[in-house]
Motif scaffolding. Structure first.
Motif, PDB file in Angstrom:
ATOM      1  N   PRO A   1       1.128  14.942 -14.894  1.00  0.00           N
ATOM      2  CA  PRO A   1       1.533  15.871 -13.831  1.00  0.00           C
ATOM      3  C   PRO A   1       2.826  15.424 -13.218  1.00  0.00           C
ATOM      4  CG  PRO A   1      -0.899  15.549 -13.828  1.00  0.00           C
ATOM      5  CD  PRO A   1      -0.219  14.516 -14.715  1.00  0.00           C
TER       6      PRO A   1
ATOM      7  N   HIS B   1      -0.844  14.570  -3.689  1.00  0.00           N
ATOM      8  CA  HIS B   1      -1.217  13.578  -2.937  1.00  0.00           C
ATOM      9  C   HIS B   1      -1.639  12.175  -3.755  1.00  0.00           C
ATOM     10  CE1 HIS B   1      -1.873  12.250   1.400  1.00  0.00           C
ATOM     11  NE2 HIS B   1      -2.498  11.412   0.669  1.00  0.00           N
ATOM     12  N   LEU B   2      -1.047  11.183  -3.711  1.00  0.00           N
ATOM     13  CA  LEU B   2      -1.160  10.174  -4.471  1.00  0.00           C
ATOM     14  C   LEU B   2      -1.422   9.313  -3.556  1.00  0.00           C
ATOM     15  CD1 LEU B   2       1.334  10.759  -7.316  1.00  0.00           C
ATOM     16  CD2 LEU B   2      -0.937  11.563  -7.086  1.00  0.00           C
ATOM     17  N   THR B   3      -2.383   8.403  -3.834  1.00  0.00           N
ATOM     18  CA  THR B   3      -2.317   7.124  -2.915  1.00  0.00           C
ATOM     19  C   THR B   3      -2.794   5.713  -3.697  1.00  0.00           C
ATOM     20  OG1 THR B   3      -4.784   7.472  -2.513  1.00  0.00           O
ATOM     21  CG2 THR B   3      -3.307   8.102  -0.848  1.00  0.00           C
ATOM     22  N   GLY B   4      -2.436   4.581  -3.148  1.00  0.00           N
ATOM     23  CA  GLY B   4      -2.715   3.486  -4.047  1.00  0.00           C
ATOM     24  C   GLY B   4      -1.931   2.368  -3.669  1.00  0.00           C
TER      25      GLY B   4
ATOM     26  N   TYR C   1      -0.289   5.573 -11.929  1.00  0.00           N
ATOM     27  CA  TYR C   1       0.485   6.815 -12.003  1.00  0.00           C
ATOM     28  C   TYR C   1       1.902   6.630 -12.758  1.00  0.00           C
ATOM     29  CZ  TYR C   1      -2.404   8.046  -8.004  1.00  0.00           C
ATOM     30  OH  TYR C   1      -3.647   8.259  -7.107  1.00  0.00           O
TER      31      TYR C   1
ATOM     32  N   GLU D   1       3.677  11.744  -1.483  1.00  0.00           N
ATOM     33  CA  GLU D   1       3.469  13.465  -1.196  1.00  0.00           C
ATOM     34  C   GLU D   1       4.328  13.982  -2.048  1.00  0.00           C
ATOM     35  OE1 GLU D   1       2.501  14.414   2.880  1.00  0.00           O
ATOM     36  OE2 GLU D   1       1.505  12.291   3.043  1.00  0.00           O
TER      37      GLU D   1
ATOM     38  N   SER E   1       1.617   5.662  -0.376  1.00  0.00           N
ATOM     39  CA  SER E   1       1.175   7.054  -0.291  1.00  0.00           C
ATOM     40  C   SER E   1       2.309   7.858  -0.669  1.00  0.00           C
ATOM     41  CB  SER E   1       0.454   7.602   1.003  1.00  0.00           C
ATOM     42  OG  SER E   1       0.532   8.665   1.542  1.00  0.00           O
TER      43      SER E   1
ATOM     44  N   LYS F   1       0.868  -1.135  -0.056  1.00  0.00           N
ATOM     45  CA  LYS F   1      -0.390   0.099  -0.096  1.00  0.00           C
ATOM     46  C   LYS F   1       0.876   1.368   0.149  1.00  0.00           C
ATOM     47  CE  LYS F   1      -2.471  -0.174   3.632  1.00  0.00           C
ATOM     48  NZ  LYS F   1      -3.384  -0.080   4.502  1.00  0.00           N
TER      49      LYS F   1
ATOM     50  N   GLU G   1       2.358  19.691  -3.508  1.00  0.00           N
ATOM     51  CA  GLU G   1       0.878  19.592  -3.433  1.00  0.00           C
ATOM     52  C   GLU G   1       0.100  18.436  -3.966  1.00  0.00           C
ATOM     53  OE1 GLU G   1       1.571  21.676  -7.478  1.00  0.00           O
ATOM     54  OE2 GLU G   1       2.584  21.414  -5.614  1.00  0.00           O
TER      55      GLU G   1
ATOM     56  N   ASN H   1      -3.257   4.116  -8.788  1.00  0.00           N
ATOM     57  CA  ASN H   1      -4.288   4.300  -7.560  1.00  0.00           C
ATOM     58  C   ASN H   1      -5.266   3.378  -7.264  1.00  0.00           C
ATOM     59  OD1 ASN H   1      -6.123   4.382  -9.494  1.00  0.00           O
ATOM     60  ND2 ASN H   1      -6.618   6.507  -9.434  1.00  0.00           N
TER      61      ASN H   1
END
Lengths: 222, 209
Positions: free
Chosen positions: A115, A70-73, A97, A65, A63, A61, A68, A91
């Motif tokens: 991005p 904030h990517l989770t997955g 990503y 950062e 996360s 799992k 600005e 994600n």
């Protein structure tokens, strides 16, 4: 915008160029313990540092950062035949990503969503991930130390593109922390905790000045 | 060898054609109206879900399962149960995550992929995606489903998302399955089962404490 992003990273690197990743309060030791009078119990033999058991694939799992963003997955890691790793971060809904491959001589970004697709960022991420996956062999100066306050065994490895410091428990059986700094990027601190069957189930990678924090929790490994 | 490849290609084309039949304009209109009517009547959905991400290059699959809740207009809760416990709620632009007892909230604008997938899922559930100008739609059917393939118009979106296939149940026009095909070759299938439509769902479950 892209110029501003690159410029700000460049300035961050310049400002932190002198920041050392070297752990504090180190006492150098040799294999025969000649200078190890401070911590006597290590004098008979210096433990061989622990290394992670080999694995084929792991699911974690994650996360991430980055300023600005904030990517989770989930992060899926698969060892490749050439001893490198394929790393896919997607994600929670499965959309990727980034998909990259890291080996001793390679760093390939197979896919990256727009991005995040910044050259300066990936240069820094390469250093961070090389430290995490220990992809580079020692190629220069090495050193062994004891950290006075913690009794940790500390190994220094000067590699082609970065200097890494690995901090092991006093018995040498647990990797507690890895620190590093490349010629280009800012210092990185990676902590390893909650070991299960030889693997840290919690890993946190922190590049504080450029504000990158990657948190990983192990879900499965085989 | 070339002949063999040609024959295999011919068979595979025949196979896919048999599986997915293109539809005429009248049927397409009937699907749009069916989806629209069901959407208008649907105020809540709860269901189990199975999510499979297939990574083509690695020949591997990540499977996650959990519970899905939707409440009109824009409340979503994804509760992952296996292989990890993890809850995501989406209330408008705010994403909240409960992970190992820790709650984090952030704006969907800080995560464009998340924001786009959220829009796709809500748009699929309430049917608005079928007339969304940012996609071109292609209508097909198989034995049990009407299948709407949506291809992004925007070149930027196309860089990550090749197309989405939404499987509408032929009987009740609800979404049984979503497939998201990424431009890099991977794809994710989300299958909804044990659907409960218009059963009361408290607003509380979309608020994480």
């Amino acid at each position: 915008m892209r110029f501003l992003f690159c410029t700000s990273f460049f300035i961050a690197i310049l400002l932190t160029g002198c920041q050392s990743a070297k752990p504090k309060h180190l006492v150098p030791v040799t294999d025969d313990c000649t200078s190890l009078h401070i911590i006597a119990h290590h004098c008979t033999s210096l433990p061989t540092p622990f290394s992670f058991p080999t694995f084929e694939k792991a699911l974690l799992k994650a996360s991430l950062e980055i300023r600005e963003h904030h990517l989770t997955g989930l992060v899926f890691i698969k060892k490749m035949p050439d001893a490198g790793c394929r790393i896919i971060f997607s994600n929670e809904f499965g959309m990727t990503y980034f998909d990259l491959e890291i080996g001793s001589d390679t760093f390939l970004v197979h896919y990256c969503f727009e991005p995040l697709n910044k050259k300066a960022l990936w240069k820094i991420m390469e250093t961070d991930l090389r430290l995490l996956f220990a992809t580079e062999e020692a190629s220069g100066e090495t050193g062994k130390f004891i950290q006075k306050e913690t009794n940790y065994l500390v190994f220094k490895n000067k590699q082609e593109n970065l200097t890494r410091w690995d901090l092991f428990s006093s018995g040498g059986d647990t990797l507690v922390e890895t620190r590093g700094r490349s010629n280009l990027a800012d210092q990185v601190v990676i902590t390893f905790t909650n070991y299960q069957q030889g693997f840290p189930s919690r890993i946190i990678l922190l590049n504080s000045f450029v504000k990158i924090k990657l948190s990983l929790s192990l879900l499965s490994i085989n | 060898m070339h002949k063999l490849i040609f024959i295999l290609a011919l068979f595979s084309f025949g196979y896919s054609s048999a599986q997915h039949k293109p539809l005429d304009a009248v049927t397409i209109q009937r699907i749009k109206e069916g989806v629209s009517q069901v959407s208008k009547k649907t105020s809540t959905i709860s269901s189990d879900f199975t999510q499979e991400k297939e990574m083509s290059i690695l020949n591997d699959k990540i499977i996650t399962t959990g519970k899905f809740y939707f409440k009109k207009d824009q409340l979503l809760r994804w509760e992952y149960i296996h292989p990890f416990a993890y809850i995501i709620t989406i209330r408008g632009d705010v994403i909240t995550i409960l992970d190992e007892g820790t709650i984090k909230s952030f704006n969907t604008k800080s995560n464009k992929v998340f924001s786009e997938v959220n829009r796709i899922i809500i748009g699929s559930v309430n049917g608005t995606l079928l007339d969304d100008a940012s996609f071109t739609a292609d209508f097909n059917k198989n034995n049990s489903h009407f299948i709407v393939s949506l291809t992004p118009v925007s070149a930027v979106v196309k860089e990550s998302l090749d197309r989405i296939a939404i499987y509408f149940n032929k009987t009740d026009y609800t979404v049984d399955k979503l497939e998201m095909y990424e431009s890099a070759g991977d794809f994710t299938r989300i299958t909804f089962t044990n659907k409960q439509i218009n059963q009361p769902i408290s607003d509380e479950i979309f608020i994480l404490h």
